[in-house]
Write a protein that holds these residues in place. Sequence first.
Motif, short mmCIF file in Angstrom:
data_model
loop_
_atom_site.label_atom_id
_atom_site.label_comp_id
_atom_site.label_asym_id
_atom_site.label_seq_id
_atom_site.Cartn_x
_atom_site.Cartn_y
_atom_site.Cartn_z
N THR A 167 0.81 -1.22 0.00
CA THR A 167 0.00 0.00 0.00
C THR A 167 0.84 1.27 0.00
O THR A 167 0.30 2.36 0.14
CB THR A 167 -0.93 0.03 1.22
OG1 THR A 167 -0.13 0.02 2.40
CG2 THR A 167 -1.87 -1.15 1.24
N ARG A 175 -5.96 2.22 -0.38
CA ARG A 175 -5.38 1.41 0.69
C ARG A 175 -6.44 0.52 1.31
O ARG A 175 -6.23 -0.68 1.50
CB ARG A 175 -4.78 2.34 1.75
CG ARG A 175 -4.20 1.61 2.93
CD ARG A 175 -3.30 2.49 3.74
NE ARG A 175 -2.24 3.06 2.91
CZ ARG A 175 -1.59 4.17 3.21
NH1 ARG A 175 -1.89 4.84 4.30
NH2 ARG A 175 -0.64 4.60 2.42
N GLU A 201 -1.52 -0.40 9.45
CA GLU A 201 -1.84 -1.49 8.53
C GLU A 201 -1.58 -2.84 9.20
O GLU A 201 -2.41 -3.75 9.13
CB GLU A 201 -0.97 -1.34 7.29
CG GLU A 201 -1.20 -2.36 6.22
CD GLU A 201 -0.61 -1.87 4.90
OE1 GLU A 201 -1.10 -0.85 4.39
OE2 GLU A 201 0.36 -2.46 4.42
#
Lengths: 266, 250
Positions: A167, A175, A201
Amino acid sequence: MTLAIEAVGLVKTFPSKGGDVEAVRGVDLAVEQGEVFGFLGPNGAGKTTTVRMLTTLLSITSGVARVAGVDVASDPDAVRRKIGVALQEAGLDPRQTGRELVTLQAQLFGLAPAAARDRAQSLLELVDLVDAGDRRIKGYSGGMKRRLDLASALVHQPDVLFLDEPTTGLDPASRLTVWDEVRRINAEGTSVFLTTQYLEEADQLCDRLAIIDGGRIVLEGTPASLKASLRRRRGLDHDPTLDEVFLEATGRTRIRAAGDVEQVQA
Amino acid sequence: MNQALLLGRRALRETLRTPESLAPTLLIPLFFLIVNVGQAGKIFPASSTGFLKGQSYAAFQLPSSLLLAASFGTAALYLVEDIEGGYFDKLRAAPIGRTALVVGRLFAEAVKSVILTAVLILISLPFGIRVASGIFGFLLLLVLASAWAVTYAGFMQLIALKTRSAAATNSGSLLFFPLLFLTPNFVPRSLLTRPMEIAATFNPVTYIMEGLRSLILGADATVVARGFAVVLGLGAVMVILNVRAVRSYD
Ligand SMILES: Nc1ncnc2c1ncn2[C@@H]1O[C@H](COP(=O)(O)OP(=O)(O)OP(=O)(O)O)[C@@H](O)[C@H]1O
Ligand SMILES: [Mg+2]
């Protein structure tokens, strides 16, 4: 049950003029089937080098790696059949259209032409590139390229998917698309090994993670356990963020000076 | 094999989508043919020049132009692009036979060269050139010239795989100067000065050129066979070296 990824004492040394560069210095990994495993670390820590060894792209200086139960060094072709790879630099061919690229990839993995075309269509739908599918990749934006790269890594429904910073450079919406996609792929049984610079993330996606620094794994565990352990050690009255875990593990602390965030070596 | 064809088809598509890279491979050989024949044609009149076997000097010059057209090695520059852009790694991480990985582009090179050679020969027919060995000889011309194109592209690919640099690969293409000009390209080998004759004897392209020439001016089976033997031998070596390079590619 065989592990999705198993590495013991993985080492990579690059010969270079000013002395050898030890990019990876003895990494052990045990990624369970069905896991999303995060691999975190500062720039130059050895994440990409590790991924490239595990995906047969780079020779292993010493140590043993097995992916989907297959030894990487002795049977690379069997490994290649079981893995999907999206590298840090999305490797695409600017002169093909997105559809051609994914179709070709599917055929290279052994699908018949008609099946490959169908597969390409459904993957393009998945990553939201149907409209752009018949345009040359040259004209794609960075985010479109990343999504196409991800689609092309999925043509054969791999057992283990490697994503090196999937990403980086994506806008928040893209994303989220990639995150959803990773979750969906994982729900279908694919194990995922993902490197990232974004701690949020890792927090959102990963069942477990390892932090690598200077070629060695310095910390490993579930996001919750890593935070809880730092909380205990520091005697904090709230859970620290994964950022704080990361900074502590990699020997960097943040001090605030005149409103600026500075990184200093601890 | 199937994978090599798939990759070859992709390489052909790539060529078709960059027609600008194709133009020089057609125009430069034609330019040399016209200039060389224009300048030296009078020295070698068809009627009194034994080695022309009754044809014009253009017929003698055509093989040089065919070889020139087959010595651009553009395939390798696309390979460098693949390497630099990361697509080559994507292919390497797929279960593609390592031979297919390097042979795909060579296969496309062969197709491209057959077409290019045919076009060049057809264009040069009005210059008073006949292919003395007939239609079969014409087909052999296509095969021989494109076998050289594949061999040369293989050599260029080898540089690309070893250096992964467009600049180095471009420099490597300069080898075509000695290869193409230390040959009996203006007169037969027996008429060359001694140093040139020695150089030409050691140059494999000499034998391919003589093979092509023999097909155009009147076939001498031994000379043609020698040309094929040289090019097939060299081509096989190039493919083997390419496969080894891709296997040890890190
Ligand atoms: N081909 C190479 N030759 C020499 N050194 C290399 C090579 N590839 C990587 N290195 C070195 O190995 C170390 C680890 O690099 P690597 O790319 O694995 O880091 P990374 O964790 O992926 O970093 P980033 O977050 O910046 O992508 C770095 O010091 C890098 O300079
Ligand atoms: Mg990296």
